[in-house]
Design an enzyme around this catalytic site. Structure first.
Site, PDB file in Angstrom:
ATOM      1  N   ARG A 173       0.455 -36.323 -48.783  1.00  0.00           N
ATOM      2  CA  ARG A 173       0.905 -37.661 -48.047  1.00  0.00           C
ATOM      3  C   ARG A 173       2.500 -37.746 -49.111  1.00  0.00           C
ATOM      4  O   ARG A 173       2.722 -38.928 -49.275  1.00  0.00           O
ATOM      5  CB  ARG A 173      -0.174 -38.525 -48.583  1.00  0.00           C
ATOM      6  CG  ARG A 173      -1.452 -38.568 -47.920  1.00  0.00           C
ATOM      7  CD  ARG A 173      -1.206 -38.647 -46.192  1.00  0.00           C
ATOM      8  NE  ARG A 173      -2.595 -38.204 -45.644  1.00  0.00           N
ATOM      9  CZ  ARG A 173      -2.906 -37.013 -45.381  1.00  0.00           C
ATOM     10  NH1 ARG A 173      -2.025 -36.003 -45.360  1.00  0.00           N
ATOM     11  NH2 ARG A 173      -4.145 -36.806 -44.762  1.00  0.00           N
ATOM     12  N   SER A 223      -5.818 -45.623 -43.019  1.00  0.00           N
ATOM     13  CA  SER A 223      -6.456 -45.271 -44.363  1.00  0.00           C
ATOM     14  C   SER A 223      -5.689 -45.997 -45.533  1.00  0.00           C
ATOM     15  O   SER A 223      -4.808 -45.752 -45.781  1.00  0.00           O
ATOM     16  CB  SER A 223      -6.573 -43.764 -44.466  1.00  0.00           C
ATOM     17  OG  SER A 223      -7.153 -43.289 -45.723  1.00  0.00           O
ATOM     18  N   GLU A 293      -2.550 -45.281 -50.461  1.00  0.00           N
ATOM     19  CA  GLU A 293      -1.798 -44.570 -49.649  1.00  0.00           C
ATOM     20  C   GLU A 293      -0.805 -45.802 -48.645  1.00  0.00           C
ATOM     21  O   GLU A 293      -0.006 -45.010 -48.319  1.00  0.00           O
ATOM     22  CB  GLU A 293      -2.724 -43.906 -48.338  1.00  0.00           C
ATOM     23  CG  GLU A 293      -2.039 -43.136 -47.253  1.00  0.00           C
ATOM     24  CD  GLU A 293      -3.005 -42.323 -46.537  1.00  0.00           C
ATOM     25  OE1 GLU A 293      -2.836 -42.092 -45.271  1.00  0.00           O
ATOM     26  OE2 GLU A 293      -3.959 -41.507 -47.080  1.00  0.00           O
TER      27      GLU A 293
END
Length: 301
Positions: A173, A223, A293
């Site tokens: 990420r 998420s 995230e």
């Protein structure tokens, strides 16, 4: 007032919306107003906007298509740039080139239409191509780093340049552009020839898995947390007894504890409070500190 008239004059012809509520555009359905929400139709309009903002010392940022993001209730000052109209996708042999505003899921379906394999992992990831490159989005063992060849970016100074995949410093990420402030404006992907039926079946399988596991029926930011090494965020949250826990109008999903859903006119502050509470409770229960995230931007009320 003088600056506003200059803005209207110098950016004439560009779709600009003044004091526009961002809750209309975010996947969470929360967020205050942008001073100037702009929708460039092409790279040249984008460069005009950025150059004007820099010359006039007006802050600017790109919102992408606002999927894995929370905009605070006080909104965002200056220009907020959305890429909805920068959405062309072109296929050349085994290569796909997509503008940053192209919908990622739709782009994977264009790959399917052309019997190109390699993009199946992304068939259920919400958001734009630009946002996916920025985050190195991934699922089910695949990620953008596996298929990207290069991308064109706009620097904070308004210059366009090309970055090779080797320049991107991809990690979990993570990508180089998170560090530099460069804005992805298009991306080129290398796929492989495949069998249409096989690709379609795999995409249907992955889509079914997502629908079973994720609360797609509610507004959410996707998420919320990165996956801790050796663990799953959703499992840690469940073990802390937080499934269904609610603050204001936002709650931890019963279906997948890694998601927080807007069930009743929630606010960005509700999201922030719930995220902080979950981090604290999981740390107390497991000793593991969850890392966000989702990006949180803008001003609080």
């Amino acid at each position: 007032m003088q600056k506003l008239e200059k803005l209207k004059s110098e950016l004439e012809g560009i779709d600009i919306r003044f004091n526009e509520p961002l809750s209309q555009y975010t996947y969470t359905k929360v967020g205050g107003a942008a001073d100037f929400l702009v929708f460039p139709r092409n790279r040249y309009e984008l460069v005009r906007i950025v150059n004007f903002a820099n010359q006039e010392d007006i802050p600017w940022m790109v919102l992408g298509n606002a999927s894995n993001i929370i905009v605070r209730d006080g909104g965002i000052r200056g220009f907020v740039i959305m890429f909805d109209k920068l959405n062309n996708v072109a296929v050349d042999g085994y290569m796909i080139e997509a503008e940053a505003g192209a919908n990622l899921i739709q782009t994977t379906h264009i790959a399917l239409q052309n019997s190109l394999t390699g993009f199946e992992f992304a068939c259920g990831i919400p958001g734009s191509v630009g946002g996916a490159v920025f985050m190195n989005a991934g699922a089910y063992g695949g990620e953008i780093a596996h298929v990207l060849v290069s991308c064109k970016v706009l620097t904070p100074q308004g210059q366009v340049k090309t970055l090779d995949v080797r320049d991107m410093k991809f990690g979990y990420r993570h990508s180089l552009v998170q560090e530099t402030g460069d804005i992805v404006i298009s991306a080129k992907f290398a796929l492989s020839p495949g069998v249409h039926r096989t690709i379609r079946q795999e995409m249907e399988r992955l889509t079914h898995l997502r629908e079973l596991k994720q609360p797609l029926e509610y507004p959410s930011c996707g998420s919320v947390f990165k996956r801790p090494l050796g663990h799953f965020a959703g499992q840690l949250i469940s073990e802390a007894g937080l499934k269904g826990h609610r603050i204001g109008g936002v709650e931890v999903s019963e279906k997948h504890a890694g998601f927080m859903i807007n069930v009743d006119k929630g606010t960005a502050q509700d999201y922030e409070n719930l995220i902080a509470h979950v981090i604290e409770r999981v740390r107390e229960n497991s000793g593991i500190t969850l890392e966000r995230e989702v990006r949180i931007i803008g001003e609080s009320l």
